[in-house]
Enzyme design. Structure first.
Site, PDB file in Angstrom:
ATOM      1  N   GLU A 114       0.865  -1.185   0.000  1.00  0.00           N
ATOM      2  CA  GLU A 114       0.000   0.000   0.000  1.00  0.00           C
ATOM      3  C   GLU A 114       0.898   1.231   0.000  1.00  0.00           C
ATOM      4  OE1 GLU A 114      -3.568   2.234   2.527  1.00  0.00           O
ATOM      5  OE2 GLU A 114      -2.685   0.371   3.300  1.00  0.00           O
ATOM      6  N   ARG A 137       5.930 -13.407   9.300  1.00  0.00           N
ATOM      7  CA  ARG A 137       6.500 -12.106   8.992  1.00  0.00           C
ATOM      8  C   ARG A 137       7.843 -11.946   9.691  1.00  0.00           C
ATOM      9  NH1 ARG A 137       3.007  -7.270  10.875  1.00  0.00           N
ATOM     10  NH2 ARG A 137       4.937  -6.182  10.408  1.00  0.00           N
ATOM     11  N   LYS A 159       3.898   1.006  10.160  1.00  0.00           N
ATOM     12  CA  LYS A 159       3.968   2.297   9.470  1.00  0.00           C
ATOM     13  C   LYS A 159       3.398   3.416  10.330  1.00  0.00           C
ATOM     14  CE  LYS A 159       3.749   0.597   4.703  1.00  0.00           C
ATOM     15  NZ  LYS A 159       2.937   0.573   3.469  1.00  0.00           N
TER      16      LYS A 159
END
Length: 559
Positions: free
Chosen positions: A34, A260, A270
């Site tokens: 994104e 992850r 973020k």
């Protein structure tokens, strides 16, 4: 450089089985960030996994921006992400793709679900919708608008699209199962009203698809065969499959999840990275203390080191935390063979060689690397006045050779690639501080052993005072004092390291560093690995960033 052997990869085994069974002819993966921030080290692993799987199987990996939320997305982030993927050395298949490329098709498929009685326009506000959704242990309740006729839903959906309905008053929801044990299947939102200009489509759209509704269908449009994502999306997979099974999509992708990458002493959210910037804890997204790829690049960490690190990690079905020292091992390993050697004195103390002629300049030819011949030879001017590091001198003559392998009054030391010298006495200012050392060379000791009876304590670095280049050095440490800064009850910023940046002015660099270029790497002998700050303006002077120190703590911990 390390020969990195990739651990066994369960996704590769799935792909191999699909190819062998004829279920897949061409492997297509995708990396779908994104564009609402800069890529970080966790993304680097995802990039390596997705592009690596495609390359290993003769397929392609698409780069697709999941730009379905106009609030926080921008072209700045798009450009930065493209630069980062290129920097890592990967090339995507075809053109760069965007979710916004498919907005019209996604809207048409939303209408298809409405026509099939599998989606409806809901007028519950956000708070009531959350209440109706239920909990992880209790089922939800059907919306009172769930059985609205399809033709009425289609009209309302068109009004939503045209901007005739205010934000927050309506959403489009899938009609699945409000009693499902998987909370993601409890009539999830497909579209929400957001009257916000989009970075690519402008004000064309007043509604935007949810991530869950968009990304599986985007995979299908692009012919993605293996949609590989991180483990937090495992619970979303049934919804991913529901959309694929209930829409007339052109292909049938399948989603697979892996653990992850989490690295201690770092945060990768973020939202939290943005908070660090907005709170003034760091300079920006490319601050060398940040775990962003742009921050690592500015710090001097190479793409190859990062890829070697990512390739050394298991692609597993569980999350874990990797010690940052493992990353540091690969950084040092890469820079050891990449970095030109040079000398820079960070805390200069003048040395005057009383038996070396004031008018004489001797040029010493010095190897650019101790073992690799392709590095060019450096020419170092040797003069009467030199600088050594203040920490390399002590007046305490009782210090043992083992404890202090440097210069003391009456003692000898080897200047790197130059003479053996002896410290004779010191000069002081009115405050009593040492301002210079008076010393003498031992003639004939460049590249030769000193005469019998003279034994140098050790080897120290130096630069010619007359030829040194002034520079500033930025030394960065870990941004957090705790290995897991998000684990406690305190805000993660409570664990910010107040000593994470040391600015050292007045450093003295050997002349060759005056021609340093951005992107080049240097080992400042006995100090660490350095690079020129890419933000620095040369007219303002040389500024070097310390990429990493010389000590390899992770490798030692393994033995």
């Amino acid at each position: 450089m390390s020969n990195v052997t990739k651990p066994s990869n369960f996704i590769q085994q799935i792909i191999a089985a699909d190819i062998d069974a004829g279920r897949v002819s061409t492997v297509v993966t995708r990396f779908p960030p994104e564009p609402n921030g800069y890529l970080h080290i966790g993304h680097a692993k995802s990039i390596c996994v997705n592009f690596g799987l495609a390359e290993a199987n003769g397929g392609q990996c698409n780069l697709r921006f999941d730009d379905t939320n106009p609030d926080t997305e921008s072209d700045e982030f798009v450009k930065a992400i493209i630069q980062d993927v290129k920097w890592l050395g990967f090339q995507w298949g075809g053109e760069v793709r965007f979710a916004s490329d498919y907005f019209a098709q996604l809207y048409a498929w939303a209408g298809h679900l409405v026509e099939q009685g599998k989606a409806f326009v809901c007028e519950l506000d956000a708070e009531t919708l959350r209440e109706y959704r239920g909990t992880l242990t209790a089922g939800g309740k059907n919306s009172p608008y769930r059985d609205r006729p399809a033709n009425e839903n289609l009209v309302l959906l068109e009004h939503m699209k045209n901007g005739e309905i205010d934000e927050g008053l309506m959403t489009l929801r899938a009609k699945i199962d409000m009693q499902s044990p998987n909370i993601n299947l409890r009539d999830p939102v497909l579209y929400r009203i957001k009257k916000q200009a989009h970075h690519r489509t402008g004000t064309q759209w007043n509604i935007y698809p949810s991530y869950d509704f968009a990304h599986g269908q985007e995979d299908a449009i692009e012919g993605v065969t293996h949609s590989v994502c991180t483990l937090e999306f495992a619970a979303n997979r049934p919804l991913y499959n529901w959309f694929i099974d209930n829409l007339p999509v052109p292909s049938t992708p399948r989603q697979y999840e892996f653990g992850r990458l989490n690295v201690n002493y770092m945060v990768t959210s973020k939202r939290k990275l943005r908070a660090l910037i907005e709170g003034g804890w760091v300079e920006g997204w490319d601050d060398p203390r940040m775990p962003t790829l742009s921050g690592m690049r500015r710090r001097g960490i190479t793409a190859q080191a990062l890829r070697n690190f990512c390739d050394s990690l298991a692609v597993a079905k569980t999350d874990g935390v990797v010690d940052v020292s493992q990353l540091e091992y690969f950084v040092r390993d890469d820079l050891n063979v990449r970095a030109q050697r040079a000398m820079c004195v960070l805390k200069p103390l003048k040395v005057i060689l009383t038996n070396f002629a004031d008018s004489e300049t001797e040029i010493l030819s010095v190897a650019g690397h101790p073992s690799l011949e392709h590095f060019k030879t450096r020419e170092l001017p040797f003069t009467r006045e030199l600088y050594i590091d203040r920490d390399d001198f002590s007046e305490d003559t009782t210090l043992s050779r083992k404890k202090f392998k440097r210069l003391v009054i009456g003692g000898y030391v080897r200047l790197r690639s130059a003479y053996v010298i002896r410290a004779d006495h010191v000069e002081r200012n009115t405050a009593g501080d040492i301002t210079e050392i008076r010393a003498s060379i031992v003639p004939g000791t460049v590249g030769e052993d000193p005469p019998h009876g003279i034994k140098a304590r050790g080897v120290i670095h130096w630069v010619s005072a007359a030829h040194a280049r002034d520079c500033r050095v930025l030394r960065y440490d870990r941004l957090f004092t705790e290995p897991l800064p998000e684990a406690g009850v305190e805000p993660f910023t409570h664990h910010i390291n107040p000593q994470s940046l040391e600015v050292i002015d007045g450093c003295k660099a050997e002349p060759s560093l005056g021609q340093a270029q951005v992107g080049e790497h240097y080992q400042f002998e006995r100090e660490g690995y350095y690079c020129l700050d890419s933000r620095a303006n040369k007219e303002g002077g040389l500024i070097f960033i310390c990429t990493i120190g010389l000590r390899d703590t992770w490798q030692k911990s393994k033995t």
